[in-house]
Design a protein around this motif. Sequence first.
Motif, PDB file in Angstrom:
ATOM      1  N   ARG A  64       0.837  -1.235  -0.122  1.00 32.80           N
ATOM      2  CA  ARG A  64      -0.114   0.035  -0.021  1.00 32.80           C
ATOM      3  C   ARG A  64       0.725   1.232   0.013  1.00 32.80           C
ATOM      4  O   ARG A  64       0.646   2.085  -0.875  1.00 32.80           O
ATOM      5  CB  ARG A  64      -0.894   0.010   1.151  1.00 32.80           C
ATOM      6  CG  ARG A  64      -1.986  -0.834   1.278  1.00 32.80           C
ATOM      7  CD  ARG A  64      -2.967  -0.627   1.890  1.00 32.80           C
ATOM      8  NE  ARG A  64      -4.269  -1.785   1.699  1.00 32.80           N
ATOM      9  CZ  ARG A  64      -4.218  -2.790   2.664  1.00 32.80           C
ATOM     10  NH1 ARG A  64      -3.320  -2.719   3.899  1.00 32.80           N
ATOM     11  NH2 ARG A  64      -4.948  -3.738   2.814  1.00 32.80           N
ATOM     12  N   ASP A  65       1.780   1.234   0.864  1.00 30.72           N
ATOM     13  CA  ASP A  65       2.744   2.392   1.048  1.00 30.72           C
ATOM     14  C   ASP A  65       3.300   2.539  -0.476  1.00 30.72           C
ATOM     15  O   ASP A  65       3.731   3.761  -0.789  1.00 30.72           O
ATOM     16  CB  ASP A  65       3.895   2.220   2.071  1.00 30.72           C
ATOM     17  CG  ASP A  65       4.767   3.181   2.034  1.00 30.72           C
ATOM     18  OD1 ASP A  65       4.266   4.091   2.847  1.00 30.72           O
ATOM     19  OD2 ASP A  65       5.892   3.326   1.936  1.00 30.72           O
ATOM     20  N   ARG A  68       0.977   4.199  -2.741  1.00 25.78           N
ATOM     21  CA  ARG A  68       0.778   5.470  -2.372  1.00 25.78           C
ATOM     22  C   ARG A  68       2.015   6.533  -2.566  1.00 25.78           C
ATOM     23  O   ARG A  68       1.448   7.648  -3.127  1.00 25.78           O
ATOM     24  CB  ARG A  68       0.383   5.595  -0.809  1.00 25.78           C
ATOM     25  CG  ARG A  68      -0.537   6.788  -0.386  1.00 25.78           C
ATOM     26  CD  ARG A  68      -0.933   6.729   1.007  1.00 25.78           C
ATOM     27  NE  ARG A  68       0.003   6.390   1.892  1.00 25.78           N
ATOM     28  CZ  ARG A  68       0.043   5.050   2.868  1.00 25.78           C
ATOM     29  NH1 ARG A  68      -0.929   4.399   2.605  1.00 25.78           N
ATOM     30  NH2 ARG A  68       1.164   5.071   3.572  1.00 25.78           N
ATOM     31  N   PRO A  73      -3.494   5.344  -4.999  1.00 26.58           N
ATOM     32  CA  PRO A  73      -3.266   4.321  -4.088  1.00 26.58           C
ATOM     33  C   PRO A  73      -3.790   3.107  -4.617  1.00 26.58           C
ATOM     34  O   PRO A  73      -4.280   3.079  -5.673  1.00 26.58           O
ATOM     35  CB  PRO A  73      -4.356   5.059  -3.163  1.00 26.58           C
ATOM     36  CG  PRO A  73      -5.100   6.008  -3.665  1.00 26.58           C
ATOM     37  CD  PRO A  73      -4.215   6.566  -4.903  1.00 26.58           C
TER      38      PRO A  73
END
Length: 433
Positions: A64-65, A68, A73
Amino acid sequence: MARVVVVGGGFAGLASAARLAKLGHAVSLLEAEPTLGGALRPVEQDNFSWDASASTTLLPAVVRDLFRKSGRPLERELELEPVEIVREHRFRDRTSVRLPGGSRAAQVAAFDELTDKRGRPQGQAWVDHVGTYGAVWEALRQHVFEARTTAPPVEVTALLRSREMLHRRLRADFSDERLRLVAGHPFEAAGHVLRDVPAWAGLTAYLEQRFGAWRPVGGMSALATALADRMATRKVEVHTSTPAVDLVLRNGRAVGVRTAEGEVDADAVVVATDPRNLPALKVHAARATPAIPPFVVHLGLEGAVPDLPAELVLHGDPTLVVRPGGRAPEGGHAWTVHVRGRIFEDILVALARHKVDVRDRVVSRVDLSPRDLVERWHGSPLGVVWRGRSTARLGPTTPIAGVYAAGAHAVGGDGLPFVGLSAALVAQAIGPA
Ligand SMILES: Cc1cc2nc3c(=O)[nH]c(=O)nc-3n(C[C@H](O)[C@H](O)[C@H](O)COP(=O)(O)OP(=O)(O)OC[C@H]3O[C@@H](n4cnc5c(N)ncnc54)[C@H](O)[C@@H]3O)c2cc1C
């Protein structure tokens, strides 16, 4: 803006390229194969498609990071779904345990089903062992995996220097051999010997308990595709079928990468492959031996088959790991079997001995030896084999100025989350343009 060349288009190379491009650098990526993805590229035959290596990942926050920090996202491009039962272990004595992810209470209940010779349930012993790794993870996350602090606290240094190996820790924590097999499995499956794995590395069990295991809907190839798309969004210049032959050095500093077509200039180079593939780095990685992949059999099945969890471990010699998943034509099933140990009969016969009999269901089959796999991937995606506490690895920086290392060979943790973290460390080390 600096010119950065990333060597290798597996998860590590793609993640490094996406992050560095977002930081404002002009990024080129060189990949030896015609397509991106490295070990995430699927194996395909007869309309079946199998995950070639990873099928689930721990620490979804790492993925996820990455999405993002490099653009849109993750949720907009790819769905990650939790895996309720991370794996089922079936032991030689015909007992079994189904390991749930993401819940301490569920793990107590699962291990309470296993009783030792004196009839004592094993739930508490399991969670006591796993619980010791909470503080270990927090300390290493902050000072080693998510950031490299120059002067880490003494307890972190002590952990990393400890002579305690995992095999000894498991002997101390468990009187029941089956629990030792469960805790040691991720390492033995990845080609390590428990005597040579530092005890701290056992934190994988904590990550499974705390955060669970996850899989991308559509398989790992969906993750590879989403990352390949991100190369276009971030304007990374991608050169496939372009193996890097060596680094170009001037006054001890990297100024480019040599390929068969010529030299690509660079202010910084990120090596996201086995560093031994590049002669200038090989001398610095000479003490690192790659972890050998298992023998892999991909099976395309038709008709009724047993319903299996994300991973079924059949302990014995050989130990067989069955992973259902992948894409299959209507009415079909894609299974992958990883084999470690002595192979003295056909894998389908070995499976049948474990009461997983699919011999009359097979309509497609691909057998890949460890050698086939290493050739396919130009190295081992399992990285460097553990040889005790001082196992040598390069990364995120290397002894050559301007050269950074990411990926399986650059990190002492297991699998995609740690590979993803290694790419973030390289991006931190290079910094914004
Ligand atoms: C059998 C197996 C099962 C696994 N299961 C799991 C799992 O369930 N969960 C999990 O998290 N992890 C798992 N892993 C580990 C996971 O697959 C790896 O951690 C991850 O894919 C490594 O990514 P990487 O980018 O470092 O390496 P790779 O994916 O190997 O990428 C390296 C890339 O570099 C390219 N390359 C090599 N040399 C050159 C060169 N000279 N020039 C240009 N390009 C070059 C290669 O072609 C390749 O594309 C498994 C691994 C294996 C082998």
